[in-house]
Structure formats: structure tokens, C-alpha cells
Design a protein around this motif. Structure first.
Motif, mmCIF file in Angstrom:
data_model
loop_
_atom_site.group_PDB
_atom_site.id
_atom_site.type_symbol
_atom_site.label_atom_id
_atom_site.label_comp_id
_atom_site.label_asym_id
_atom_site.label_seq_id
_atom_site.Cartn_x
_atom_site.Cartn_y
_atom_site.Cartn_z
ATOM 1 N N GLY A 351 79.766 16.949 -18.612
ATOM 2 C CA GLY A 351 80.116 15.936 -19.588
ATOM 3 C C GLY A 351 79.405 16.197 -20.898
ATOM 4 O O GLY A 351 80.005 16.660 -21.871
ATOM 5 N N HIS A 352 78.077 15.974 -20.907
ATOM 6 C CA HIS A 352 77.331 16.131 -22.149
ATOM 7 C C HIS A 352 77.264 17.590 -22.598
ATOM 8 O O HIS A 352 77.409 17.882 -23.787
ATOM 9 C CB HIS A 352 75.918 15.573 -21.987
ATOM 10 C CG HIS A 352 75.137 15.595 -23.255
ATOM 11 N ND1 HIS A 352 75.279 14.644 -24.243
ATOM 12 C CD2 HIS A 352 74.221 16.492 -23.735
ATOM 13 C CE1 HIS A 352 74.480 14.924 -25.250
ATOM 14 N NE2 HIS A 352 73.828 16.046 -24.973
ATOM 15 N N TYR A 353 77.036 18.514 -21.634
ATOM 16 C CA TYR A 353 76.857 19.924 -21.993
ATOM 17 C C TYR A 353 78.122 20.748 -21.724
ATOM 18 O O TYR A 353 78.040 21.899 -21.288
ATOM 19 C CB TYR A 353 75.671 20.512 -21.225
ATOM 20 C CG TYR A 353 74.335 20.014 -21.730
ATOM 21 C CD1 TYR A 353 73.749 20.534 -22.873
ATOM 22 C CD2 TYR A 353 73.668 18.991 -21.060
ATOM 23 C CE1 TYR A 353 72.525 20.061 -23.346
ATOM 24 C CE2 TYR A 353 72.445 18.514 -21.526
ATOM 25 C CZ TYR A 353 71.892 19.055 -22.670
ATOM 26 O OH TYR A 353 70.671 18.574 -23.132
ATOM 27 N N HIS A 354 79.275 20.167 -22.026
ATOM 28 C CA HIS A 354 80.528 20.887 -21.797
ATOM 29 C C HIS A 354 80.651 22.124 -22.672
ATOM 30 O O HIS A 354 81.427 23.039 -22.362
ATOM 31 C CB HIS A 354 81.726 19.961 -22.037
ATOM 32 C CG HIS A 354 81.792 19.401 -23.425
ATOM 33 N ND1 HIS A 354 82.243 20.135 -24.504
ATOM 34 C CD2 HIS A 354 81.446 18.176 -23.917
ATOM 35 C CE1 HIS A 354 82.181 19.401 -25.590
ATOM 36 N NE2 HIS A 354 81.712 18.196 -25.275
ATOM 37 N N GLY A 355 79.890 22.185 -23.737
ATOM 38 C CA GLY A 355 79.977 23.337 -24.635
ATOM 39 C C GLY A 355 79.181 24.538 -24.182
ATOM 40 O O GLY A 355 79.239 25.596 -24.815
ATOM 41 N N VAL A 356 78.428 24.411 -23.081
ATOM 42 C CA VAL A 356 77.624 25.530 -22.587
ATOM 43 C C VAL A 356 78.347 26.179 -21.401
ATOM 44 O O VAL A 356 78.406 25.599 -20.316
ATOM 45 C CB VAL A 356 76.228 25.067 -22.142
ATOM 46 C CG1 VAL A 356 75.408 26.252 -21.631
ATOM 47 C CG2 VAL A 356 75.511 24.366 -23.278
ATOM 48 N N PRO A 357 78.910 27.377 -21.571
ATOM 49 C CA PRO A 357 79.619 28.035 -20.456
ATOM 50 C C PRO A 357 78.643 28.648 -19.459
ATOM 51 O O PRO A 357 77.472 28.909 -19.779
ATOM 52 C CB PRO A 357 80.439 29.115 -21.169
ATOM 53 C CG PRO A 357 79.631 29.453 -22.378
ATOM 54 C CD PRO A 357 78.969 28.166 -22.812
ATOM 55 N N VAL A 358 79.126 28.896 -18.249
ATOM 56 C CA VAL A 358 78.257 29.485 -17.222
ATOM 57 C C VAL A 358 77.910 30.926 -17.552
ATOM 58 O O VAL A 358 76.996 31.502 -16.948
ATOM 59 C CB VAL A 358 78.930 29.410 -15.839
ATOM 60 C CG1 VAL A 358 79.116 27.970 -15.405
ATOM 61 C CG2 VAL A 358 80.261 30.152 -15.827
ATOM 62 N N THR A 359 78.608 31.527 -18.501
ATOM 63 C CA THR A 359 78.305 32.911 -18.882
ATOM 64 C C THR A 359 77.032 33.007 -19.714
ATOM 65 O O THR A 359 76.557 34.109 -19.977
ATOM 66 C CB THR A 359 79.476 33.498 -19.684
ATOM 67 O OG1 THR A 359 79.803 32.613 -20.771
ATOM 68 C CG2 THR A 359 80.697 33.676 -18.795
ATOM 69 N N HIS A 360 76.466 31.848 -20.124
ATOM 70 C CA HIS A 360 75.206 31.857 -20.869
ATOM 71 C C HIS A 360 74.023 31.983 -19.905
ATOM 72 O O HIS A 360 73.098 31.190 -19.911
ATOM 73 C CB HIS A 360 75.066 30.583 -21.705
ATOM 74 C CG HIS A 360 75.874 30.623 -22.956
ATOM 75 N ND1 HIS A 360 75.653 29.786 -24.018
ATOM 76 C CD2 HIS A 360 76.914 31.416 -23.334
ATOM 77 C CE1 HIS A 360 76.519 30.060 -24.984
ATOM 78 N NE2 HIS A 360 77.291 31.038 -24.583
ATOM 79 N N LEU A 361 74.102 32.965 -19.046
ATOM 80 C CA LEU A 361 73.060 33.224 -18.055
ATOM 81 C C LEU A 361 72.824 34.725 -18.062
ATOM 82 O O LEU A 361 73.731 35.509 -17.778
ATOM 83 C CB LEU A 361 73.521 32.746 -16.669
ATOM 84 C CG LEU A 361 72.488 32.732 -15.549
ATOM 85 C CD1 LEU A 361 71.320 31.833 -15.886
ATOM 86 C CD2 LEU A 361 73.144 32.258 -14.253
ATOM 87 N N TYR A 362 71.601 35.120 -18.374
ATOM 88 C CA TYR A 362 71.328 36.537 -18.623
ATOM 89 C C TYR A 362 70.310 37.139 -17.660
ATOM 90 O O TYR A 362 70.226 38.357 -17.548
ATOM 91 C CB TYR A 362 70.845 36.721 -20.067
ATOM 92 C CG TYR A 362 71.776 36.095 -21.076
ATOM 93 C CD1 TYR A 362 73.007 36.683 -21.377
ATOM 94 C CD2 TYR A 362 71.452 34.896 -21.698
ATOM 95 C CE1 TYR A 362 73.877 36.100 -22.289
ATOM 96 C CE2 TYR A 362 72.310 34.307 -22.623
ATOM 97 C CZ TYR A 362 73.527 34.915 -22.908
ATOM 98 O OH TYR A 362 74.376 34.321 -23.805
ATOM 99 N N SER A 363 69.524 36.325 -16.986
ATOM 100 C CA SER A 363 68.504 36.844 -16.084
ATOM 101 C C SER A 363 69.148 37.348 -14.797
ATOM 102 O O SER A 363 69.742 36.573 -14.040
ATOM 103 C CB SER A 363 67.479 35.751 -15.753
ATOM 104 O OG SER A 363 66.628 36.170 -14.697
ATOM 105 N N ALA A 364 69.021 38.630 -14.514
ATOM 106 C CA ALA A 364 69.605 39.214 -13.299
ATOM 107 C C ALA A 364 68.979 38.609 -12.043
ATOM 108 O O ALA A 364 69.667 38.375 -11.044
ATOM 109 C CB ALA A 364 69.413 40.734 -13.310
#
Length: 594
Positions: A351-364
């Protein structure tokens, strides 16, 4: 159903007591099918008050003990801060491990006292169940020591300290995030506790709240994307576990017990032909399939829309309604707070963080941890259920849980011996109920719990194994009890994991009680692997150990009634693969229950 008193039994109690065991189960299963458990409305009211207090105190504690938030008067300005969700995870862990969450109060057959956990785990000398005592050094033994108590209180203590602490890194947001060192210490204590006692470890729900806490050890800019993946894995994992023939029965039993659904017409349509045929109807199966589609489909929409736009908002509303519906059915074992947590997670992350996609994850490393918890363990637990807890497998509503039933010989007062001898925090459920009602009412309640088990397919298999377990096949010589209820009293928590009340617990009980051969028999039934349409069983004697192994076919469970049928249909086919007193066979012996 009354406000205070439970629904009266639909039969003459004196006549009912004279009947054979499965004939006593039959009218209670028929009654459950249209009236559920018959819980007084006052009990549901208590749960509603508990849920309201749970949510209110969580926000009060978080809002008034975190610099930069400003208390409850300004909650609308801070509820979406990352540290708030971090503290919600901690609140859930503390709440569950204290004993106030799932598997508490009357709908979990906890009456006096209404919860366990801290009553067991803060007390030296009580029973603990290490997961790998023969493989992990310094974990042998089944009695709780001062060290175990210190580990348990250490997890709760560190959780409370973090809950009332201010955030670090406040330049990243006006409230910051939890201190990583303190968080790492808490997680480390929790893992150490788990090596000593799997029950108290799993009670904190590491597969849900634990992995979310672990995310807090990584950079703050990855929190939202990682938490989104964690939530999606829970939905996908739970939906995957429902891809079986059992789930339709789960839905039918759950709806039949819903307090607000009082229409007998609707409830009869859950069954093929009430009261004679209590197999799940097409209506129940359709409802089950619909729920599974929702739990796959709406999270997929959230994954691809991130909760944005019209479709994303529909998905958010749909998942909120989904969890509200589950909560409103008040399922036994009452995972109610978990559903509220999921609702809050939907609003917060999608809801609030709908603008953050799950692809914004970089740590392997973080990606690997999330996928191991949410994909690898789930798939492995469905394929090899005997190796992995149904919690880590996310098979909460699957319907083919591992379970057990304990048979106490009547003529030796064996249940009383168990109750008076085994170190535990509460008396057995039969005594708890007798304190509230009378012995007849207590026996009806406990038999209705067996009827609940029989309403699920695996319950039919357990009933069919009674003659294999009872000495000389004489079932009426025994009192049959649900392993879950005994487990809850002895180890402090149950919540449906049959691995808590199998061979390991029986061996500890025997070390304290020294039962003679034939006085206590235990049937353990393992979950169905997702790729095989059968379930393995084992039967133990407290004194003699393993006496039989084999398996039962899921198709045979589906074909029978909760009381195994009627007349000659009491027979249940069992595949015996090993028996202590006879040569191993792979034939299908059929033992009459008539």
C-alpha cells in the motif's frame, strides 16, 4: 450455542457412554458438520477483545518508545516508518513466545491455565525436545536446565530491549532502524535456543517473523524489497501446500465452525449428504480451490503491479478480505494475530510502499536467505515432510499434517499416572475440563476433538489403526487422546506439529512414568508427501518401543466417513510393512472395527 454454555449434546449421555468408541464419535461428527464445536459466544468475544488489545498495545509500545515517532496521537504520520514494521516483527515474536498468540485459550483446548510457553520454558526441569541431540554437541537430554531458561528469557529480553529502543541511522529516515548488533544477538540466542529445544524455537515462528528480523541485519535501503519477497513467499508457500486432496475437508470443517455462519442449509451443502455422508461436497471443494487460486493469483498481481494502479489496489483489498475471512472463522489453534500481521504487512509494503519494486534488492546473500526460507524449505518440506517442520514448510492449512493419538489402558489408570507423574505446567485437558464442567461433559468435549480429527481424511486413517495399536485389538480397553493436547501440557506449545508428540516425547514420558507393556500405545501418522498419495505410520509401545510400521492410502481415507462408515464398512485397509511379532509383509490386512 449459548453465550456462556456450550451446545448441549444431541443424545442421551448415559446411552452414548455405553456405545463402542467409533459409535461415540459418530453423532459428534454429525453435530460438528452443522454446528461446529459448539463454542459459547463468550469465548469468541474474549478472542476479539484479545485481538484488539494485541493491536492497541503494539502501537502504544512502539509509538511511545521510539524517538522520532511521537506517540499514538500522531500514529497516522509514522505507521509507515521501516522501524515500525521491524518492531512489529519483534512484537510478534515476543507475543508468541510468551504464549499469548497461536495455540492459546479455549479453541486450542487450553482452559486452566489458558496458555503455556513461559509457564514451561521459564521453569527448569520441564521437558524440552532437541532437534538433533545425536548430531549437535551439548544438546543431549530432554530436561530444561538453567541454561535453557536463560536462552529463552534472553531472546525475550533482547526482543523487549529492541522494542523500546530508539533507532540507529536516523539520517536515513526520521526514526531510523533497529540496532544491528542487538538484533544479531537476539537472533543468535534464538538459534541457540532452537538447537536445545525445537518447540520454543518454532513457537516464535522463524519462517515468518525470524526471516523478517534477519533482513534488518542488511542495509536499510533493501528492507522494503526484501520484506515484500518474504510476504510473497508466505502466500505462495501456503498456497502450494494446499495442492492436495485434503484441503477441501479443511475448508468444510472450518466453515462449519464459523461463529457468524449459522445457516444449517449452507452448512449441509458443505457435505455430500448430511448426516450420513460427511465427505466434502463439490461446494466445499469449490470454496477450497477458490481460496487457493486467490492465494496464488492476488500475490502475483501484487508482484507485477507492486500494489499500484487499479489492479494493484484490487489485489490489496482482496488479500485483506482473504485474511479477514480466515480470522472470522476462528480456526482451531487460532492463528489470529498472524492474520492481522499479514493485513498490516499488505498495507505497509504494497500500500504505502507500492513504488518500491522487489527488484530493488542487490545483496546476493540476502536473496539466497530469502529464497532458502521461502522456496527451498517449503518445497523440501512438501516432498520430505518427516524431515522438516510443517511451519517451515508453510503447510498451515494443508490438512495432511503429521499427528498422533495416544491410547491409555483403562484398567491401570494410566492417564491418571501420566497426569500425576510427568513434569508439566498444566494438568491434562480432561482434568482441566472437569474443573469447569463435569467428567461426562469433559469426555464429550474430548471425543468431539476426536470427531474433529475424523472430519479430516487423516483422522480416518488414525481410527483405522486403533486395532493395530490396542493390545489384542481391544480398542475399548483404552482411552484415546489427541497427541496435540498431551503435547501442549508437557512441552508448553503444540499448534499442529505432530513431530512434537511422537517417539521422542513418548520416550521422555516413559522415562518418568515407567509404563508396563500394553499400558500406553501411540499411533503416529506422518504427513503426505506432495508427490505420493499415501501416508506412513508407526505404532509404539511405551515399554517395548516400535511395534509396527506401514502406510495408508489417501484414496482409502477419502472413501470413508469420520466414523469409518457403518456395518461392514468399519474395515479400513492398512499396508503393514513391519511388525514386531510377525514377519514383514506388504499385503493389505483388513482388520474389522465392528
Amino acid at each position: 450455542m449459548g453465550f456462556i454454555n456450550p451446545t448441549p449434546p444431541p443424545f442421551d449421555v448415559a446411552e452414548w457412554k455405553k456405545k463402542p468408541h467409533l459409535e461415540r464419535v459418530k453423532p459428534l461428527a454429525q453435530e460438528w458438520a452443522i454446528n461446529g464445536f459448539g463454542t459459547p459466544y463468550a469465548i469468541y468475544l474474549l478472542y476479539i477483545v484479545k485481538l484488539m488489545a494485541f493491536g492497541w498495545f503494539a502501537f502504544v509500545v512502539i509509538g511511545h518508545n521510539t524517538a522520532g515517532l511521537g506517540g499514538m496521537n500522531h500514529w497516522s504520520h509514522w505507521w509507515y516508518q521501516p522501524i515500525v514494521l521491524q518492531k512489529v516483527f519483534l512484537w510478534m515474536v515476543i507475543y508468541e513466545m510468551f504464549g499469548l498468540g497461536s495455540s492459546s485459550m479455549a479453541l486450542s483446548f487450553r482452559f486452566i491455565p489458558p496458555f503455556g510457553c513461559i509457564l514451561n520454558w521459564a521453569r527448569p526441569g520441564t521437558v524440552r525436545l532437541p532437534p538433533w541431540p545425536d548430531k549437535v554437541p551439548l544438546t543431549r537430554g530432554t530436561r530444561r536446565t538453567i541454561f535453557d531458561v536463560a536462552l529463552y528469557l534472553g531472546v525475550i529480553g533482547m526482543g523487549i530491549a529492541l522494542l523500546i529502543s530508539n533507532g540507529d541511522g536516523r539520517h536515513l529516515g526520521y526514526a531510523g532502524h533497529l540496532n544491528r548488533t542487538m538484533l544479531a544477538i537476539m537472533i543468535g540466542l534464538w538459534l541457540a535456543l532452537g538447537l536445545r529445544d525445537k518447540v520454543s524455537y518454532l513457537c516464535g515462528r522463524p519462517e515468518v517473523y525470524g526471516i523478517m528480523c534477519v533482513v534488518g541485519l542488511f542495509p536499510a535501503h533493501e528492507f522494503i524489497a526484501a520484506w515484500k519477497i518474504g510476504l510473497l513467499c508466505i502466500w505462495f508457500g501456503a498456497a502450494t501446500s494446499k495442492l492436495n486432496k485434503h484441503f477441501g475437508f479443511v475448508v468444510a470443517v472450518m466453515i462449519a465452525n464459523t461463529p457468524w455462519q449459522r445457516s444449517k442449509f449452507v452448512k449441509r451443502r458443505l457435505w455430500k449428504h448430511h448426516p450420513d455422508d460427511l465427505r466434502a461436497s463439490r461446494n466445499a471443494l469449490a470454496a477450497a480451490h477458490t481460496g487457493t487460486i486467490i492465494e496464488y493469483g492476488l500475490p502475483l498481481l501484487l508482484l507485477f503491479t507492486h500494489g499500484n494502479g487499479t489492479v494493484g489496489k484490487i489485489a490489496i483489498i482482496g488479500m485483506i478480505v482473504f485474511h479477514i475471512h480466515i480470522t472470522s472463522t476462528f480456526p482451531l489453534a487460532v492463528p489470529l494475530e498472524w492474520n492481522l500481521y499479514m493485513i498490516f504487512g499488505v498495507l505497509f509494503l504494497f500500500g504505502h510502499y507500492h513504488g518500491v519494486p522487489v527488484t530493488h534488492l542487490y545483496s546476493a546473500l540476502l536473496i539466497a536467505l530469502l529464497l532458502f526460507n521461502g522456496v527451498v524449505l517449503v518445497l523440501a518440506g512438501n516432498i520430505w515432510p518427516k524431515k522438516i517442520s510443517f511451519l517451515h514448510s508453510m503447510r498451515y492449512y494443508a490438512g495432511n499434517w503429521a499427528t498422533s493419538q495416544w491410547l491409555f489402558r483403562r484398567d491401570g489408570n494410566c492417564e491418571e499416572k501420566f497426569d500425576h507423574t510427568v513434569v508439566k505446567s498444566s494438568p491434562v485437558v480432561a482434568r482441566q475440563l472437569a474443573m469447569l464442567y463435569d467428567e461426562d461433559a469433559a469426555e464429550i468435549f474430548l471425543t468431539k476433538a476426536l470427531a474433529f480429527r475424523g472430519m479430516h481424511p487423516h483422522g480416518r486413517a488414525l481410527f483405522g489403526l486403533y486395532p493395530h495399536a490396542a493390545a489384542d485389538g481391544q480398542v475399548e480397553d483404552y482411552i484415546v487422546r489427541e497427541g496435540e493436547f498431551l503435547c501442549g501440557a508437557v512441552v508448553g506449545w503444540n499448534f499442529g506439529d505432530g513431530h512434537f508428540h511422537g517417539k521422542q516425547l513418548l520416550e521422555e514420558v516413559q522415562s518418568q512414568c515407567q509404563f508396563k507393556p500394553g499400558e500406553l500405545r501411540v499411533i503416529t501418522l506422518e504427513s503426505q508427501p506432495i508427490q505420493i498419495q499415501r501416508q506412513e505410520y508407526a505404532i509404539y509401545d511405551a515399554a517395548d518401543g516400535l511395534i509396527e510400521t506401514g502406510y495408508v492410502e489417501v484414496a482409502d481415507m477419502m472413501a470413508r466417513q469420520p466414523w469409518l462408515g457403518g456395518g461392514e464398512d468399519y474395515d479400513f485397509p492398512v499396508h503393514v510393512t513391519w511388525r514386531a511379532t510377525e514377519p514383514a509383509t506388504t499385503q493389505r490386512p483388513v482388520v474389522s472395527m465392528a
